[in-house]
Design a protein around this motif. Structure first.
Motif, PDB file in Angstrom:
ATOM      1  N   LEU A  28       0.833  -1.211   0.000  1.00 40.27           N
ATOM      2  CA  LEU A  28       0.000   0.000   0.000  1.00 40.27           C
ATOM      3  C   LEU A  28       0.865   1.257   0.000  1.00 40.27           C
ATOM      4  O   LEU A  28       0.582   2.221  -0.725  1.00 40.27           O
ATOM      5  CB  LEU A  28      -0.922  -0.007   1.222  1.00 40.27           C
ATOM      6  N   MET A  29       1.914   1.250   0.794  1.00 43.53           N
ATOM      7  CA  MET A  29       2.811   2.404   0.835  1.00 43.53           C
ATOM      8  C   MET A  29       3.478   2.627  -0.522  1.00 43.53           C
ATOM      9  O   MET A  29       3.567   3.764  -1.014  1.00 43.53           O
ATOM     10  CB  MET A  29       3.874   2.194   1.911  1.00 43.53           C
ATOM     11  N   ALA A  30       3.944   1.553  -1.129  1.00 49.43           N
ATOM     12  CA  ALA A  30       4.599   1.678  -2.435  1.00 49.43           C
ATOM     13  C   ALA A  30       3.625   2.221  -3.482  1.00 49.43           C
ATOM     14  O   ALA A  30       4.012   3.008  -4.358  1.00 49.43           O
ATOM     15  CB  ALA A  30       5.156   0.318  -2.874  1.00 49.43           C
ATOM     16  N   LEU A  31       2.377   1.818  -3.386  1.00 51.34           N
ATOM     17  CA  LEU A  31       1.354   2.308  -4.314  1.00 51.34           C
ATOM     18  C   LEU A  31       1.177   3.817  -4.190  1.00 51.34           C
ATOM     19  O   LEU A  31       1.251   4.558  -5.184  1.00 51.34           O
ATOM     20  CB  LEU A  31       0.029   1.594  -4.048  1.00 51.34           C
ATOM     21  N   SER A  32       0.962   4.311  -2.982  1.00 53.35           N
ATOM     22  CA  SER A  32       0.702   5.738  -2.780  1.00 53.35           C
ATOM     23  C   SER A  32       1.935   6.585  -3.061  1.00 53.35           C
ATOM     24  O   SER A  32       1.832   7.671  -3.650  1.00 53.35           O
ATOM     25  CB  SER A  32       0.199   5.981  -1.354  1.00 53.35           C
TER      26      SER A  32
ATOM     27  N   PHE B 137      16.600  17.619   2.293  1.00 52.28           N
ATOM     28  CA  PHE B 137      15.606  16.553   2.417  1.00 52.28           C
ATOM     29  C   PHE B 137      14.523  16.548   1.345  1.00 52.28           C
ATOM     30  O   PHE B 137      13.918  15.501   1.095  1.00 52.28           O
ATOM     31  CB  PHE B 137      14.938  16.636   3.792  1.00 52.28           C
ATOM     32  N   GLU B 138      14.242  17.673   0.729  1.00 56.63           N
ATOM     33  CA  GLU B 138      13.132  17.716  -0.222  1.00 56.63           C
ATOM     34  C   GLU B 138      13.257  16.719  -1.372  1.00 56.63           C
ATOM     35  O   GLU B 138      12.258  16.081  -1.735  1.00 56.63           O
ATOM     36  CB  GLU B 138      12.956  19.132  -0.766  1.00 56.63           C
ATOM     37  N   PRO B 139      14.412  16.564  -2.003  1.00 58.09           N
ATOM     38  CA  PRO B 139      14.471  15.596  -3.115  1.00 58.09           C
ATOM     39  C   PRO B 139      14.018  14.207  -2.711  1.00 58.09           C
ATOM     40  O   PRO B 139      13.265  13.547  -3.451  1.00 58.09           O
ATOM     41  CB  PRO B 139      15.952  15.627  -3.509  1.00 58.09           C
ATOM     42  N   GLY B 140      14.426  13.740  -1.529  1.00 62.91           N
ATOM     43  CA  GLY B 140      14.001  12.417  -1.079  1.00 62.91           C
ATOM     44  C   GLY B 140      12.531  12.369  -0.721  1.00 62.91           C
ATOM     45  O   GLY B 140      11.847  11.368  -0.972  1.00 62.91           O
ATOM     46  N   LEU B 141      12.016  13.457  -0.156  1.00 69.45           N
ATOM     47  CA  LEU B 141      10.606  13.491   0.228  1.00 69.45           C
ATOM     48  C   LEU B 141       9.682  13.578  -0.974  1.00 69.45           C
ATOM     49  O   LEU B 141       8.499  13.226  -0.875  1.00 69.45           O
ATOM     50  CB  LEU B 141      10.345  14.681   1.165  1.00 69.45           C
ATOM     51  N   MET B 142      10.180  14.060  -2.089  1.00 74.82           N
ATOM     52  CA  MET B 142       9.365  14.144  -3.306  1.00 74.82           C
ATOM     53  C   MET B 142       9.556  12.931  -4.228  1.00 74.82           C
ATOM     54  O   MET B 142       8.778  12.739  -5.164  1.00 74.82           O
ATOM     55  CB  MET B 142       9.719  15.410  -4.080  1.00 74.82           C
ATOM     56  N   ALA B 143      10.575  12.130  -3.970  1.00 68.68           N
ATOM     57  CA  ALA B 143      10.872  10.997  -4.854  1.00 68.68           C
ATOM     58  C   ALA B 143       9.750   9.967  -4.805  1.00 68.68           C
ATOM     59  O   ALA B 143       9.119   9.760  -3.762  1.00 68.68           O
ATOM     60  CB  ALA B 143      12.196  10.354  -4.441  1.00 68.68           C
ATOM     61  N   ARG B 144       9.505   9.309  -5.918  1.00 68.73           N
ATOM     62  CA  ARG B 144       8.423   8.320  -5.991  1.00 68.73           C
ATOM     63  C   ARG B 144       8.944   6.905  -5.783  1.00 68.73           C
ATOM     64  O   ARG B 144       8.471   5.948  -6.389  1.00 68.73           O
ATOM     65  CB  ARG B 144       7.691   8.441  -7.323  1.00 68.73           C
ATOM     66  N   GLU B 145       9.909   6.782  -4.919  1.00 68.51           N
ATOM     67  CA  GLU B 145      10.474   5.484  -4.553  1.00 68.51           C
ATOM     68  C   GLU B 145      10.190   5.229  -3.084  1.00 68.51           C
ATOM     69  O   GLU B 145      10.504   6.068  -2.231  1.00 68.51           O
ATOM     70  CB  GLU B 145      11.986   5.463  -4.794  1.00 68.51           C
ATOM     71  N   TYR B 146       9.606   4.098  -2.780  1.00 68.08           N
ATOM     72  CA  TYR B 146       9.359   3.712  -1.397  1.00 68.08           C
ATOM     73  C   TYR B 146      10.462   2.766  -0.949  1.00 68.08           C
ATOM     74  O   TYR B 146      10.620   1.680  -1.493  1.00 68.08           O
ATOM     75  CB  TYR B 146       7.997   3.037  -1.257  1.00 68.08           C
TER      76      TYR B 146
END
Length: 589
Positions: A142-146, A206-215
């Motif tokens: 579920l986390m990876a999906l969102s 931190f922003e680049p990691g917080l915006m990345a679409r990788e879980y």
């Protein structure tokens, strides 16, 4: 137990001694029984495999599985709001997301994530302190999906006014209909980014990691991970919503960082990579950023004491934690902690409104699907006038909540700060307060079936009160509305302008607006809840009168703006309401 192999006992024929197959009757001797004959073979109870029809009776009048429906096709309020708020280009992607969320696999992941609650592991087998939380694989899916859909941070990369926050809000609303617990870390990450921008260096880090679409779950240095998640840790046992009563202390170190010592009473998603927290620095209450893993690779001494045993939200871990000399960076000036973190609180309040609207919609979907396929006393439930009225009433509440939530997302996109300052806490108050009642009525539409865990309605019912409590419970939110009315007249003007856009179109609505204006002049604390309710109700009425079909707007206004008092229970719509049309509008196909 669900998932374990199940067996049932049945009487089956025993094969003849010569190995020939039985014809369905027990083997018989070829001659009359004699005293010296061997005992007659008798049937023996054995286990029949799962799924074998034992032929006891034919099961009729059962509702087919809901999986596989299109959530956008039966939610025109969402589609219309996305268009109205400037994100029409996102509808094709939202349709793909919606179909993904209604698959059998997704619905099963939602069930499993809640039936297998997270487990705290304070130490490893050798006695080393690890402070980790173990989640079921369904949680991680579920986390990876969102995260993969960018619901945690993607809008902050877009230009203001692009519709990115509206598109994200619609996606977040859809995902919440599937499973609510995992949406907590998604929401906190989304909300952390504007707060981090109080410090450009920390934002750049931190922003680049917080915006990345990788879980990427697990503990590691933030700069080595392909994706990050953020949380917030404010509540202390002696203060609750009164964060200024916190006793956690922060002492400056020679390298510019701070060392924190104290206890936090409620921290959700404790396995996130970094947290915004509050502590008393020499200059007063201050906001800090604490990573779980420090730049040198060592674990920050953030001790997880225990996980909360919550009413709902079972898939999500919420912890009590101890800062045992934890290291963090100051975010904003000393003494400006509340002003710094309020950006995060505002965004999570938006998600509380979206999440509650989604829970309403999920319960409504289950109820509408049930009555469309279930019959009683010779009639399909959806064809009975009283059931039509109940579902139609729930549909009105859902449409009003959805329209208002997406309007707030549009205001976020366009930077309408004055409107949000007052409309956001008022909307949170009303929409979140209405959710438990709506879910309870939807559950009752299923009768006894709705009270059984397999239906999924009990999980929604346990989840329903949550958003009304988080980020300020009813009194806290209502008092925030009152403060905005007293201190920020521009916010009052902005909200009244939004409401007045529909005045003159309906007599009952106009009367409600006049009562609101009278209430705005009162400014008494004991009436703060009434003020918050009336503000949000008038916003909903204005939006529906301007944007919704006539049958929706007229039914809402005629039932919610009654001259003899507010709407109380579902199923009390006036006779002229178009109940059948409202029911058809929201039923999944």
């Amino acid at each position: 137990m669900r998932g374990a192999e199940q067996t049932v006992t049945a009487q089956v024929p025993v094969p003849r001694s010569n190995g020939a197959e039985s014809d369905g009757a027990a083997a018989r001797p070829s001659s009359p029984t004699k005293a010296t004959s061997a005992p007659q073979a008798r049937p023996w109870p054995v286990a029949a495999p799962v799924g074998v029809d034992l032929g006891t009776h034919e099961v009729l009048n059962q509702v087919p599985p809901l999986a596989g429906y299109d959530p956008l096709a039966c939610d025109p309020a969402l589609v219309d709001a996305v268009r109205q708020e400037g994100a029409a280009d996102a509808l094709d992607d939202l349709a793909v997301l919606g179909r993904t969320l209604t698959t059998e696999q997704a619905r099963e992941d939602a069930r499993l994530a809640n039936e297998n609650s997270p487990v705290l592991r304070t130490h490893d087998r050798y006695g080393h302190r690890i402070d980790e939380v173990e989640f079921h694989p369904s949680w991680h899916r579920l986390m990876a999906l969102s995260v993969g859909w960018g619901l945690h941070g993607a809008p902050w990369q877009a230009e203001p006014g692009s519709g990115a926050h509206v598109a994200r809000a619609a996606g977040f609303y859809l995902v919440n209909q599937l499973e609510q617990g995992h949406c907590c870390p998604i929401s906190m990450t989304y909300a952390a980014i504007p707060a981090l921008r109080h410090d450009p260096d920390l934002a750049a880090r931190f922003e680049p990691g917080l915006m990345a679409r990788e879980y990427q779950p697990g503990l590691a240095r933030p700069d080595t991970k392909s994706g990050l998640l953020a949380g917030m840790s404010m509540t202390e046992k002696q203060g609750g919503s009164d964060v200024r009563a916190g006793t956690t202390v922060a002492a400056a170190r020679s390298d510019g960082t701070y060392e924190l010592i104290g206890h936090k009473w409620f921290t959700s998603a404790p396995m996130n990579d970094l947290f915004l927290t509050l502590a008393q620095a020499p200059g007063g209450l201050t906001c800090f950023v604490l990573p779980r893993v420090l730049p040198d690779g060592s674990r920050n001494p953030i001790r997880l004491q225990r996980l909360k045993d919550k009413l709902g939200n079972r898939s999500n871990a919420s912890a009590e934690l101890e800062y045992d000399g934890a290291i963090g960076w100051r975010l904003g000036d000393e003494g400006r902690g509340v002003a710094t973190i309020i950006e995060m609180v505002s965004m999570t309040r938006l998600d509380c409104v979206l999440g509650s609207a989604a829970i309403m919609r999920a319960a409504l979907t289950e109820a509408a699907h049930h009555v469309a396929h279930r019959s009683a006393f010779g009639l399909r439930l959806a064809d009975t006038p009283l059931m039509q009225t109940v579902i139609a009433d729930l549909a009105l509440e859902s449409e009003a909540a959805t329209s208002l939530a997406l309007r707030l997302a549009g205001a976020t996109d366009r930077g309408e700060r004055e409107l949000l300052r007052l409309a956001l806490p008022a909307s949170k108050y009303l929409v979140c307060k209405r959710t438990p009642a709506v879910v309870a009525e939807a559950l009752e539409c299923l009768g006894g079936n709705g009270y059984v865990e397999d239906s999924g309605l009990p999980r929604l019912y346990r989840e329903a009160p949550l958003n009304s409590i988080w980020e300020g419970s009813g009194n806290v939110t209502a008092l925030d509305v009152l403060r905005a009315v007293i201190r920020e007249p521009d916010s009052v003007d902005a909200v009244l302008a939004e409401i007045d856009a529909a005045t003159g179109t309906d007599e009952w609505f106009d009367r409600g607006v006049r009562e609101l204006r009278t209430e705005l002049r009162s400014r008494e604390e004991r009436r703060a809840r009434r003020l918050a309710e009336m503000l949000a109700l008038c916003l909903q009425g204005s939006l529906l009168l301007r944007r919704a079909p006539e049958e929706v707007a007229s039914a809402f206004v005629s039932s919610r703006f009654l001259p003899d008092g507010p709407w109380r229970t579902a199923g009390t719509l006036p006779a002229e309401a178009h109940a059948r049309a409202l029911l058809q509008r929201i039923t999944p196909t």
